[in-house]
Design an enzyme around this catalytic site. Structure first.
Site, PDB file in Angstrom:
ATOM      1  N   TYR A  69       0.821  -1.189   0.000  1.00  0.00           N
ATOM      2  CA  TYR A  69       0.000   0.000   0.000  1.00  0.00           C
ATOM      3  C   TYR A  69       0.870   1.261   0.000  1.00  0.00           C
ATOM      4  O   TYR A  69       2.074   1.209   0.218  1.00  0.00           O
ATOM      5  CB  TYR A  69      -0.883   0.002   1.231  1.00  0.00           C
ATOM      6  CG  TYR A  69      -0.117  -0.294   2.498  1.00  0.00           C
ATOM      7  CD1 TYR A  69       0.753   0.649   3.035  1.00  0.00           C
ATOM      8  CD2 TYR A  69      -0.245  -1.525   3.153  1.00  0.00           C
ATOM      9  CE1 TYR A  69       1.470   0.396   4.182  1.00  0.00           C
ATOM     10  CE2 TYR A  69       0.488  -1.791   4.305  1.00  0.00           C
ATOM     11  CZ  TYR A  69       1.337  -0.828   4.814  1.00  0.00           C
ATOM     12  OH  TYR A  69       2.063  -1.083   5.954  1.00  0.00           O
ATOM     13  N   SER A 306       7.299   1.697   9.920  1.00  0.00           N
ATOM     14  CA  SER A 306       6.974   0.396   9.341  1.00  0.00           C
ATOM     15  C   SER A 306       5.692  -0.086   9.991  1.00  0.00           C
ATOM     16  O   SER A 306       5.103   0.603  10.806  1.00  0.00           O
ATOM     17  CB  SER A 306       8.088  -0.599   9.622  1.00  0.00           C
ATOM     18  OG  SER A 306       8.079  -0.962  10.989  1.00  0.00           O
ATOM     19  N   LYS A 307       5.305  -1.285   9.641  1.00  0.00           N
ATOM     20  CA  LYS A 307       4.064  -1.818  10.203  1.00  0.00           C
ATOM     21  C   LYS A 307       4.145  -1.910  11.716  1.00  0.00           C
ATOM     22  O   LYS A 307       3.148  -1.881  12.412  1.00  0.00           O
ATOM     23  CB  LYS A 307       3.776  -3.193   9.606  1.00  0.00           C
ATOM     24  CG  LYS A 307       2.980  -3.093   8.326  1.00  0.00           C
ATOM     25  CD  LYS A 307       3.488  -4.008   7.252  1.00  0.00           C
ATOM     26  CE  LYS A 307       4.161  -3.214   6.166  1.00  0.00           C
ATOM     27  NZ  LYS A 307       4.954  -3.947   5.253  1.00  0.00           N
ATOM     28  N   ARG A 308       5.353  -2.005  12.204  1.00  0.00           N
ATOM     29  CA  ARG A 308       5.542  -2.057  13.654  1.00  0.00           C
ATOM     30  C   ARG A 308       4.912  -0.859  14.345  1.00  0.00           C
ATOM     31  O   ARG A 308       4.449  -0.935  15.457  1.00  0.00           O
ATOM     32  CB  ARG A 308       7.034  -2.048  13.979  1.00  0.00           C
ATOM     33  CG  ARG A 308       7.692  -3.347  13.694  1.00  0.00           C
ATOM     34  CD  ARG A 308       8.430  -3.869  14.912  1.00  0.00           C
ATOM     35  NE  ARG A 308       8.947  -5.190  14.638  1.00  0.00           N
ATOM     36  CZ  ARG A 308      10.146  -5.396  14.137  1.00  0.00           C
ATOM     37  NH1 ARG A 308      10.926  -4.390  13.879  1.00  0.00           N
ATOM     38  NH2 ARG A 308      10.572  -6.616  13.898  1.00  0.00           N
TER      39      ARG A 308
END
Length: 540
Positions: A69, A306-308
């Site tokens: 995304y 980040s996704k973190r």
RNA sequence: GGCGCAUUAGUCUAGUUGGCCUAGGACGCCGCCCUCUCAAGGCGGAGAUCGUGGGUUCAAAUCCCACAUGCGCUACCA
């Protein structure tokens, strides 16, 4: 002299200075003022090389790779490019960098376009829009890369490398273990031509590597100034993989050259790539564009986003009910400032004032709280109608009303002023207005406000009063409630709570009288009756 | 390891040519006011030896050097 005119004068002075620098830069003495140009003239001045060729038009691009995304970092890069293009009347090109076929997906492309549209970053050339440099995704441009690669090979600026990826990997590890530089050792460079030819005939796969020339390469970065790289520290990087697909560095240079990109504005993770690309431009006999490398956006812990760090996808912000303008405002301020005091900056002002000269160079930390606050500011600035309409999809998602329900919209129109300043994101409206659309059950913690002698009495008395009202508007309701409280000798803040719970089901709600007005007398009476029942039962 | 970039309060930042900086604005935090709850709003407050150590200078956040820390790159990823 008042503050305003002083400010105006300062602005004027700045403008003037800018003008001077521009003149300086586009003049013939460009080469003699390299540093001044790199930092001072900013984006307005096309790179000297392009300038020499008389190409002055500004062309910027955003080139995401569709491996996932669109995240906020990419969005900011896109925004800065867009802002620059819009400010200076240039073109904004969107190009999909999908040379990594295994990781790129169609869904990702569609999602990225969708997010761009949502943010209001329209592109002049690119997917779905077209343009003179079609196609705008790299998988469709293979022959162009091949052609460039071939000419480099023929001119001796690139060579075949028959080393296998595994071999390279092993050698690299060994070199690191032994404390040597893991750079490619150029061994295939010295394979005699006959040998190369023979191996090729045998069908042995090879990669094409760029022959890095000796010397130094200076990156003239619009944000950081001149940065000098020693070519000896740049390895002969791969241009074409064994399967004939181009690597990023080749593709990006060929595309930017073919699409006549004048200014490359991107994340500073690309800074070390830049000398390689400059070398490539020169090898291809092309003037390089101007470069500007933006600082990265990092999480609270200083690590890259980040996704973190929670979901940083632009799509997530849309779903939660952030407004595009608020996102744009916030994103713009991540690494840039208008002046020393302004925080809320509308899109128009952004477009007319944004420039690289006020872009900082240290990493920006993503701050959810500030975004939330900013979004609230934008929501508070919305008109009733806009707000009401914007809220409908959120109601629909929760099953409170159909999105095109006229009656519901009407209701939201009246509710808008009550909830506007109680939201940070649009989805916050749902719990606030749910009681207007469906029956409520008092929250556990609120139930005690319905029990007890006094609370029951309040409900009873208030109910009676409400029934006697000629008109059921908020002023009349307020009067009735206050009169009841006063008559019973109870402080308003105490007396209204049971009513609030009865009507809204919660101890926290939009303003009571207005809410009751919207709900209507019938509903209010029903709910008060129910509350009397429920509270009374509990009592026994 | 090598190369590169960065370093102002918890966060975003202002500070660009050294003095107007006893470092400005905003978010967040704390307190008070307003008040039918929650917000919003108003007022006030705490919080930065400007990464550290040297140097230049009458004067440095601003110039120079060193160090430290963080991050990036060092891929037939982008």
């Amino acid at each position: 002299m008042d503050d305003d005119s002083r400010q105006h004068e300062a602005l004027l002075r700045n403008k003037l200075r800018l003008q001077v620098v521009i003149t300086l830069c586009v003049g013939s003495d460009i080469d003699r003022t390299p540093h001044r140009c790199a930092r001072g003239c900013d984006i307005i001045c096309p790179s000297p090389e392009l300038e020499k060729r008389g190409e002055r038009s500004l062309r910027l691009r955003f080139a995401p790779s569709p491996t996932g995304y669109l995240h906020v970092g990419g969005a900011r890069t896109a925004l800065y490019n867009w802002l620059l293009a819009r400010r200076f009347g240039g073109a904004f090109v969107l190009r999909i960098e999908d040379t990594d076929i295994s990781r790129s997906t169609e869904e990702a492309i569609e999602a990225i376009l969708e997010d761009m549209r949502w943010l209001g970053l329209d592109w002049d050339e690119g997917p779905e829009t077209g343009g003179d440099h079609w196609p705008y995704r790299q998988t469709g441009r293979a022959t162009l890369y091949l052609k460039a690669a071939r000419s480099l090979l023929e001119e001796g600026k690139a060579y075949r490398c028959f080393c296998l990826p595994e071999e390279l990997e092993a050698r690299r590890e060994k070199a690191v273990a032994e404390g040597r530089s893991p750079m490619y050792d150029r061994r295939c460079r010295s394979i005699p031509p006959e040998e190369t030819h023979r191996m090729e005939q045998e069908g042995r796969p090879f990669a094409l590597r760029f022959l890095v020339p000796e010397g130094e390469t200076v990156v003239r970065d619009a944000i950081r100034g001149d940065i000098t790289f020693n070519n000896a520290e740049i390895e002969d990087f791969v241009l074409l993989r064994g399967d004939g697909t181009p690597t990023y560095n080749l593709a990006v240079v060929v595309d930017d050259r073919d699409m006549e990109i004048s200014h490359v504005v991107r994340g500073d993770d690309h800074l070390p790539n830049t000398p390689k690309q400059i070398l490539l431009y020169r090898a291809l006999d092309t003037a390089e564009p101007a470069f500007a490398h933006l600082p990265m956006i990092v999480g609270q812990d200083g690590k890259p986003l980040s996704k973190r760090h929670g979901d940083v996808a632009v799509g997530r912000f849309r779903e939660e009910g952030f407004l595009p303008d608020a996102m744009v405002n916030f994103l713009a301020l991540l690494g840039w400032s208008l002046d020393d005091a302004t925080t809320i900056i509308d899109r128009r002002t952004l477009v007319t004032n944004f420039g690289l000269e006020r872009v900082g160079s240290k990493p920006a930390v993503w701050d959810d709280d500030k975004l939330l606050w900013m979004n609230a500011q934008y929501i508070m600035a919305m008109g009733d109608e806009d707000l009401a309409r914007a809220l409908m999809p959120f109601l629909a998602r929760e099953g409170l009303a159909e999105e095109d329900d006229e009656q519901a919209l009407e209701r939201m129109l009246s509710a808008a002023p009550l909830i506007r300043e109680r939201m940070k994101v649009l989805s916050d409206a749902v719990p606030l207005v749910a009681f207007l659309f469906r029956e409520v059950e008092a929250e556990e913690e609120a139930k005690e406000l319905l029990r007890g002698e006094e609370n029951q009495a309040i409900l009873r008395e208030t109910g009676k009063r409400l029934l006697e009202l000629d008109r059921f508007d908020s002023a009349s309701i307020e009067e009735a409630l206050r009169a009841t409280a006063e008559g019973m000798g109870i402080k308003p803040r105490k007396a209204f709570q049971p009513i609030r719970v009865a009507v809204s089901g919660s101890r926290v709600s939009p303003p009571l009288f207005e809410s009751m007005h919207i709900l209507g007398r019938e509903k209010c009476m029903q709910r008060i009756a129910r509350a009397l029942e429920a509270g009374g039962e509990q009592d026994r």
